[in-house]
Design a protein around this motif. Structure first.
Motif, mmCIF file in Angstrom:
data_model
loop_
_atom_site.group_PDB
_atom_site.id
_atom_site.type_symbol
_atom_site.label_atom_id
_atom_site.label_comp_id
_atom_site.label_asym_id
_atom_site.label_seq_id
_atom_site.Cartn_x
_atom_site.Cartn_y
_atom_site.Cartn_z
ATOM 1 N N LEU A 81 0.899 -1.283 -0.025
ATOM 2 C CA LEU A 81 -0.023 0.119 -0.017
ATOM 3 C C LEU A 81 0.794 1.299 -0.009
ATOM 4 N N GLU A 82 0.472 2.094 -0.823
ATOM 5 C CA GLU A 82 0.971 3.662 -0.664
ATOM 6 C C GLU A 82 0.009 4.695 -0.329
ATOM 7 N N LEU A 83 0.393 5.855 0.229
ATOM 8 C CA LEU A 83 -0.405 6.749 0.611
ATOM 9 C C LEU A 83 -1.445 7.222 -0.361
ATOM 10 N N ASP A 84 -1.100 7.121 -1.643
ATOM 11 C CA ASP A 84 -1.822 7.542 -2.796
ATOM 12 C C ASP A 84 -3.029 6.724 -3.088
ATOM 13 N N ASP A 85 -2.978 5.413 -2.300
ATOM 14 C CA ASP A 85 -4.177 4.299 -2.627
ATOM 15 C C ASP A 85 -5.283 4.753 -1.638
ATOM 16 N N SER A 86 -5.156 5.731 -0.825
ATOM 17 C CA SER A 86 -6.173 6.432 0.100
ATOM 18 C C SER A 86 -7.291 6.885 -0.940
ATOM 19 N N ALA A 87 -8.467 6.144 -0.730
ATOM 20 C CA ALA A 87 -9.615 6.281 -1.456
ATOM 21 C C ALA A 87 -10.828 5.616 -1.134
ATOM 22 N N LEU A 88 -11.868 6.156 -1.664
ATOM 23 C CA LEU A 88 -13.341 5.235 -1.629
ATOM 24 C C LEU A 88 -13.190 3.965 -2.617
ATOM 25 N N TYR A 89 -13.274 2.738 -2.596
ATOM 26 C CA TYR A 89 -13.390 1.813 -3.574
ATOM 27 C C TYR A 89 -14.891 1.245 -3.679
ATOM 28 N N LEU A 90 -15.118 1.447 -4.722
ATOM 29 C CA LEU A 90 -16.496 0.875 -5.129
ATOM 30 C C LEU A 90 -16.675 -0.265 -6.085
ATOM 31 N N CYS A 91 -17.450 -1.127 -5.732
ATOM 32 C CA CYS A 91 -17.814 -2.644 -6.395
ATOM 33 C C CYS A 91 -19.125 -2.148 -7.255
ATOM 34 N N ALA A 92 -19.154 -2.598 -8.434
ATOM 35 C CA ALA A 92 -20.489 -2.508 -9.221
ATOM 36 C C ALA A 92 -20.741 -3.924 -9.911
ATOM 37 N N SER A 93 -21.972 -4.381 -9.581
ATOM 38 C CA SER A 93 -22.433 -5.470 -10.442
ATOM 39 C C SER A 93 -23.083 -5.191 -11.800
ATOM 40 N N SER A 94 -23.182 -6.067 -12.592
ATOM 41 C CA SER A 94 -24.144 -6.051 -13.673
ATOM 42 C C SER A 94 -23.830 -7.329 -14.570
ATOM 43 N N LEU A 95 -24.794 -7.257 -15.646
ATOM 44 C CA LEU A 95 -24.853 -8.337 -16.381
ATOM 45 C C LEU A 95 -24.099 -8.159 -17.712
ATOM 46 N N LEU A 96 -23.170 -9.040 -18.170
ATOM 47 C CA LEU A 96 -22.472 -8.923 -19.251
ATOM 48 C C LEU A 96 -23.395 -9.019 -20.386
ATOM 49 N N GLN A 97 -23.213 -8.082 -21.206
ATOM 50 C CA GLN A 97 -23.869 -7.891 -22.293
ATOM 51 C C GLN A 97 -25.679 -7.531 -22.233
ATOM 52 N N GLY A 98 -25.637 -6.979 -20.948
ATOM 53 C CA GLY A 98 -26.928 -6.354 -20.671
ATOM 54 C C GLY A 98 -27.471 -4.950 -20.887
ATOM 55 N N ASP A 99 -28.164 -4.470 -20.015
ATOM 56 C CA ASP A 99 -28.531 -3.069 -20.529
ATOM 57 C C ASP A 99 -27.795 -2.024 -19.709
ATOM 58 N N TYR A 100 -26.620 -2.292 -19.404
ATOM 59 C CA TYR A 100 -25.658 -1.372 -18.740
ATOM 60 C C TYR A 100 -26.187 -0.811 -17.305
ATOM 61 N N GLY A 101 -26.901 -1.972 -16.523
ATOM 62 C CA GLY A 101 -27.635 -1.396 -15.324
ATOM 63 C C GLY A 101 -26.585 -1.621 -14.346
ATOM 64 N N TYR A 102 -25.564 -1.011 -14.152
ATOM 65 C CA TYR A 102 -24.545 -1.024 -13.207
ATOM 66 C C TYR A 102 -25.377 -0.854 -11.560
ATOM 67 N N THR A 103 -25.200 -1.710 -10.628
ATOM 68 C CA THR A 103 -25.548 -1.534 -9.355
ATOM 69 C C THR A 103 -24.297 -1.366 -8.385
ATOM 70 N N PHE A 104 -24.241 -0.113 -7.812
ATOM 71 C CA PHE A 104 -22.943 0.107 -7.157
ATOM 72 C C PHE A 104 -23.352 -0.028 -5.637
ATOM 73 N N GLY A 105 -22.133 -0.495 -4.774
ATOM 74 C CA GLY A 105 -22.303 -0.783 -3.551
ATOM 75 C C GLY A 105 -21.855 0.524 -3.042
ATOM 76 N N SER A 106 -21.985 0.576 -1.534
ATOM 77 C CA SER A 106 -21.831 1.943 -0.969
ATOM 78 C C SER A 106 -20.174 2.224 -0.524
ATOM 79 N N GLY A 107 -19.409 1.117 -0.966
ATOM 80 C CA GLY A 107 -18.055 1.464 -1.021
ATOM 81 C C GLY A 107 -17.015 1.219 0.114
ATOM 82 N N THR A 108 -15.785 1.047 0.170
ATOM 83 C CA THR A 108 -15.080 0.973 1.287
ATOM 84 C C THR A 108 -14.132 2.156 1.339
ATOM 85 N N ARG A 109 -14.054 2.962 2.579
ATOM 86 C CA ARG A 109 -13.212 4.068 2.472
ATOM 87 C C ARG A 109 -11.622 3.661 3.107
ATOM 88 N N LEU A 110 -10.737 3.514 2.253
ATOM 89 C CA LEU A 110 -9.615 3.038 2.664
ATOM 90 C C LEU A 110 -8.505 4.333 3.044
#
Lengths: 113, 114
Positions: A81-110
């Motif tokens: 880990l580096e200091l610049d890695d400090s950030a909010l990390y977001l995960c998004a799930s979707s269907l490949l070849q779907g309608d681009y309906g990405y659903t995001f989580g609330s994130g992890t603040r590192l």
């Protein structure tokens, strides 16, 4: 319909350490993407997983790696880990070849100190 | 490479006033366009998206956006804002070719005051 859940919500690590962040995808979604959002910036694409394989990667070094499991949950691992890695990390799930309906989580603040 | 420009980092507006948040993109191929909202300490929520068809897209919470191909713009509008609309708004694109990922702008903070 369940949403995307991420854990932990907050994390403090020391420079040089390793961290694992976790994400549970929305029910029915088969693809997971990870984004890094630095303070005051838009999210930046890290990588995407489909069927447990990485199928796309952004401009991030190899010390950023991931896993996707058969139940479509996912992990993001960051080594040295580096200091610049400090950030909010977001995960998004979707269907490949779907309608681009990405659903995001609330994130992890590192925070790296 | 595609990029997204959100011209205003912050937009202050009074409650019940109309608002427009601007978004321009650059791409040599066709794109899909999105607006997301982020409330404090939360993830991103999709407001609306343009994939094809009518260039005027209606989304949730009374927001709408218009795709203008000649201007390469996708501005977000709401005729009357509420205090609860105070949040960060992100415009994003996906290239309609090759590997498809969301590319975000830097965001516009909408500040609604009474």
């Amino acid at each position: 319909e369940t949403g995307v859940t991420q854990s932990p919500t907050h994390l403090i690590k020391t420079r040089g350490q390793q961290v694992t962040l976790r994400c549970s995808s929305q029910s029915g979604h088969n693809t997971v993407s990870w984004y890094q959002q630095a303070l005051g910036q838009g999210p930046q694409f890290i990588f995407q997983y489909y069927r447990e394989e990485e199928n796309g990667r952004g401009n991030f070094p190899p010390r950023f790696s991931g896993l996707q499991f058969p139940n479509y949950s996912s992990e993001l691992n960051v080594n040295a880990l580096e200091l610049d890695d400090s950030a909010l990390y977001l995960c998004a799930s979707s269907l490949l070849q779907g309608d681009y309906g990405y659903t995001f989580g609330s994130g992890t603040r590192l925070t790296v100190v | 490479a595609q990029s997204v420009t959100q011209l205003d980092s912050q937009v202050p507006v009074f409650e019940e006033a109309p608002v427009e948040l601007r978004c321009n993109y650059s791409s040599s191929v066709s794109v899909y366009l999105f607006w997301y909202v982020q409330y404090p300490n939360q993830g991103l929520q999709l407001l609306l998206k343009y994939l094809s068809g009518s260039t005027l897209v209606k989304g949730i919470n009374g927001f709408e956006a218009e795709f203008n191909k000649s201007q390469t713009s996708f501005h977000l509008r709401k005729p009357s804002v509420h205090i609860s609309d105070t949040a960060e708004y992100f415009c994003a694109v996906i290239l309609n070719t090759g590997f498809q990922k969301l590319v975000f702008g830097t965001g516009t903070r909408l500040l609604v005051s009474p």
